[in-house]
Write a protein that holds these residues in place. Structure first.
Motif, short mmCIF file in Angstrom:
data_model
loop_
_atom_site.label_atom_id
_atom_site.label_comp_id
_atom_site.label_asym_id
_atom_site.label_seq_id
_atom_site.Cartn_x
_atom_site.Cartn_y
_atom_site.Cartn_z
N ASN A 18 0.80 -1.22 0.00
CA ASN A 18 0.00 0.00 0.00
C ASN A 18 0.83 1.28 0.00
OD1 ASN A 18 -2.64 -1.19 0.03
ND2 ASN A 18 -2.13 -1.90 2.08
N GLY A 19 2.16 1.14 0.02
CA GLY A 19 3.01 2.33 -0.02
C GLY A 19 2.89 3.19 1.22
N LEU A 20 2.68 2.57 2.35
CA LEU A 20 2.49 3.31 3.60
C LEU A 20 3.82 3.57 4.30
CD1 LEU A 20 -0.48 1.26 5.08
CD2 LEU A 20 -0.60 3.43 3.86
N ARG A 21 3.79 4.52 5.22
CA ARG A 21 4.90 4.66 6.15
C ARG A 21 4.71 3.57 7.20
NH1 ARG A 21 4.02 10.63 8.12
NH2 ARG A 21 2.00 9.68 8.37
N TRP A 22 5.81 3.15 7.82
CA TRP A 22 5.73 2.08 8.81
C TRP A 22 4.78 2.45 9.94
CZ3 TRP A 22 7.28 -2.38 7.24
CH2 TRP A 22 8.29 -2.46 6.29
N ARG A 23 4.78 3.70 10.35
CA ARG A 23 3.92 4.10 11.48
C ARG A 23 2.43 4.11 11.12
NH1 ARG A 23 5.60 10.39 11.79
NH2 ARG A 23 7.37 9.69 10.62
N ASP A 24 2.12 4.00 9.83
CA ASP A 24 0.73 3.96 9.39
C ASP A 24 0.19 2.55 9.26
OD1 ASP A 24 0.66 6.71 9.29
OD2 ASP A 24 1.23 6.80 7.18
N ALA A 25 0.98 1.56 9.64
CA ALA A 25 0.51 0.17 9.58
C ALA A 25 -0.63 -0.01 10.58
CB ALA A 25 1.65 -0.79 9.93
N PRO A 26 -1.68 -0.73 10.20
CA PRO A 26 -2.79 -0.95 11.12
C PRO A 26 -2.32 -1.65 12.41
CG PRO A 26 -3.40 -1.61 8.91
CD PRO A 26 -1.94 -1.32 8.89
N ALA A 27 -2.97 -1.34 13.49
CA ALA A 27 -2.60 -1.90 14.80
C ALA A 27 -2.77 -3.41 14.84
CB ALA A 27 -3.44 -1.24 15.90
N GLY A 28 -3.56 -3.96 13.95
CA GLY A 28 -3.77 -5.40 13.91
C GLY A 28 -2.51 -6.20 13.61
N TYR A 29 -1.49 -5.54 13.06
CA TYR A 29 -0.23 -6.20 12.77
C TYR A 29 0.77 -6.09 13.92
CZ TYR A 29 -1.81 -6.43 7.97
OH TYR A 29 -2.52 -6.70 6.83
N GLY A 30 0.41 -5.40 14.96
CA GLY A 30 1.33 -5.21 16.07
C GLY A 30 2.00 -3.85 15.99
N PRO A 31 2.96 -3.60 16.88
CA PRO A 31 3.65 -2.30 16.88
C PRO A 31 4.40 -2.07 15.57
CG PRO A 31 4.15 -3.56 18.87
CD PRO A 31 3.42 -4.47 17.95
N HIS A 32 4.28 -0.86 15.04
CA HIS A 32 4.92 -0.55 13.77
C HIS A 32 6.44 -0.64 13.87
CE1 HIS A 32 5.09 3.46 15.65
NE2 HIS A 32 6.14 3.65 14.89
#
Length: 118
Positions: free
Chosen positions: A40-54
């Motif tokens: 999705n071309g996101l920044r790491w900090r924009d990863a959904p919380a469902g994946y755990g801490p960015h």
């Protein structure tokens, strides 16, 4: 936000041998988070919380990349692929400097000057 991308158990079993061994704590599916961010071309900090801490997802990506995990996985998948009935397209794009647009004004390039001389 779109749904979480999670690899199936069959997909994880297929690539599990390429990852470093876990040190006591069972590994969570960090790879799905990494794939989601990259897809999705996101920044790491924009990863959904469902994946755990960015930060954990980012650190795993960096560590596994340095160890060559992704290169080995891609090489194995490419070797299994066989036929060439699929086409991959690179979605990279280039951004021109803001002064590049002014180069196309009439008379500013040799091509236009040569055409005017004729």
């Amino acid at each position: 936000m779109s749904e979480l991308l999670m690899l199936s158990p069959e997909q994880m079993r297929g690539i599990e041998p390429y990852f470093p061994l876990s040190h006591g704590v069972p590994r969570v599916d960090d790879l799905s988070g990494i794939l989601f961010v990259i897809r999705n071309g996101l920044r790491w900090r924009d990863a959904p919380a469902g994946y755990g801490p960015h930060k954990t997802i980012y650190n795993r990506f960096i560590r596994w990349n340095r160890l060559g995990v992704f290169n080995r996985i891609l090489a194995e998948l490419a070797a299994r692929g066989g036929g060439s009935d699929q086409l991959m397209i690179d979605a990279t794009h280039l951004k021109a400097h803001r002064t590049a647009a002014s180069l196309l004004k009439r008379g500013s390039t040799p091509m236009y000057r040569a055409a005017e001389a004729d």
